[in-house]
Design an enzyme around this catalytic site. Structure first.
Site, PDB file in Angstrom:
ATOM      1  N   HIS A 102       0.846  -1.202   0.000  1.00  0.00           N
ATOM      2  CA  HIS A 102       0.000   0.000   0.000  1.00  0.00           C
ATOM      3  C   HIS A 102       0.871   1.238   0.000  1.00  0.00           C
ATOM      4  CE1 HIS A 102       0.776  -1.439   4.058  1.00  0.00           C
ATOM      5  NE2 HIS A 102       0.896  -0.172   4.397  1.00  0.00           N
ATOM      6  N   HIS A 104       0.958   5.220   1.438  1.00  0.00           N
ATOM      7  CA  HIS A 104       0.372   6.179   2.380  1.00  0.00           C
ATOM      8  C   HIS A 104       0.340   7.563   1.728  1.00  0.00           C
ATOM      9  CE1 HIS A 104       0.869   3.628   6.070  1.00  0.00           C
ATOM     10  NE2 HIS A 104       1.868   3.115   5.371  1.00  0.00           N
TER      11      HIS A 104
HETATM   12  P1  5GP Z   1       2.249  -0.129   7.153  1.00  0.00           P
HETATM   13  O1  5GP Z   1       2.754  -0.108   8.556  1.00  0.00           O
HETATM   14  O2  5GP Z   1       2.072  -1.569   6.743  1.00  0.00           O
HETATM   15  O3  5GP Z   1       3.009   0.692   6.166  1.00  0.00           O
HETATM   16  O4  5GP Z   1       0.830   0.557   7.198  1.00  0.00           O
HETATM   17  C1  5GP Z   1      -0.336  -0.105   7.511  1.00  0.00           C
HETATM   18  C2  5GP Z   1      -1.367   0.968   7.776  1.00  0.00           C
HETATM   19  O5  5GP Z   1      -2.627   0.357   7.823  1.00  0.00           O
HETATM   20  C3  5GP Z   1      -1.155   1.697   9.101  1.00  0.00           C
HETATM   21  O6  5GP Z   1      -1.039   3.078   8.875  1.00  0.00           O
HETATM   22  C4  5GP Z   1      -2.402   1.327   9.916  1.00  0.00           C
HETATM   23  O7  5GP Z   1      -2.864   2.405  10.685  1.00  0.00           O
HETATM   24  C5  5GP Z   1      -3.393   0.942   8.846  1.00  0.00           C
HETATM   25  N1  5GP Z   1      -4.367  -0.058   9.239  1.00  0.00           N
HETATM   26  C6  5GP Z   1      -4.165  -1.139  10.044  1.00  0.00           C
HETATM   27  N2  5GP Z   1      -5.307  -1.852  10.150  1.00  0.00           N
HETATM   28  C7  5GP Z   1      -6.237  -1.220   9.385  1.00  0.00           C
HETATM   29  C8  5GP Z   1      -7.610  -1.490   9.096  1.00  0.00           C
HETATM   30  O8  5GP Z   1      -8.211  -2.443   9.570  1.00  0.00           O
HETATM   31  N3  5GP Z   1      -8.245  -0.624   8.267  1.00  0.00           N
HETATM   32  C9  5GP Z   1      -7.603   0.471   7.716  1.00  0.00           C
HETATM   33  N4  5GP Z   1      -8.328   1.259   6.926  1.00  0.00           N
HETATM   34  N5  5GP Z   1      -6.322   0.764   7.996  1.00  0.00           N
HETATM   35  C10 5GP Z   1      -5.636  -0.077   8.805  1.00  0.00           C
END
Ligand code: 5GP
Length: 139
Positions: A102, A104
């Site tokens: 993903h 951000h």
């Molecule tokens: P990463 O740490 O993998 O780059 O980012 C994952 C993101 O997903 C984090 O910013 C976290 O807040 C978000 N996130 C985690 N669980 C969920 C969820 O159930 N729904 C949504 N919409 N975002 C989530």
């Protein structure tokens, strides 16, 4: 590590978990981050089962970038901020916590620090309003 079909973003893509959607097309989906690091923190995911950028089909990488280019200006306008942070984490050592790739999109304002990553759940009514605001501004 093999792609986990039960990660939360795979569930969102299958419709097995909810999200506050801002944009969708054949190859990507964009929705609000539930633990935003700043008001308006939005995510873009490809509809492709890849953990990280290195496993992602290049056509889906291009589609994800295209959607970021489409959604980020709407986020910037909706939250009236001077800057937008675009970030993409690969691997837990880089801070990745959800293992479906993903991007951000995070509004930035001079002098306002980001909140901690993936820490504090936002108010769902607020997220719903934010998603509507962004959606209305997507060209
Ligand atoms: P990463 O740490 O993998 O780059 O980012 C994952 C993101 O997903 C984090 O910013 C976290 O807040 C978000 N996130 C985690 N669980 C969920 C969820 O159930 N729904 C949504 N919409 N975002 C989530």
């Amino acid at each position: 590590m093999a792609y986990d079909q039960d990660n939360i973003f795979a569930k969102i893509l299958r419709g097995d978990a909810p999200c506050f959607k801002v944009y969708e097309d054949d190859m990507t989906l964009s929705f609000m981050d539930v633990m935003p690091q700043a008001e308006g923190h939005t995510l873009v995911i490809p509809k492709f089962p890849a953990e990280n950028l290195f496993d992602l089909d290049p056509e889906y990488a291009a589609a994800m970038a295209k959607t970021v280019q489409r959604v980020a200006p709407a986020v910037k306008k909706a939250f009236d901020v001077p800057g937008i942070l675009i970030a993409q984490l690969n691997g837990s050592a880089a801070g990745q916590t959800v293992f479906h790739i993903h991007t951000h999109i995070i509004p930035r304002t001079n002098g306002i620090d980001l909140k901690l990553h993936a820490r504090e759940m936002a108010d769902f009514k607020e997220l719903e309003k934010h998603a509507e605001k962004i959606k209305a501004l997507i060209a």
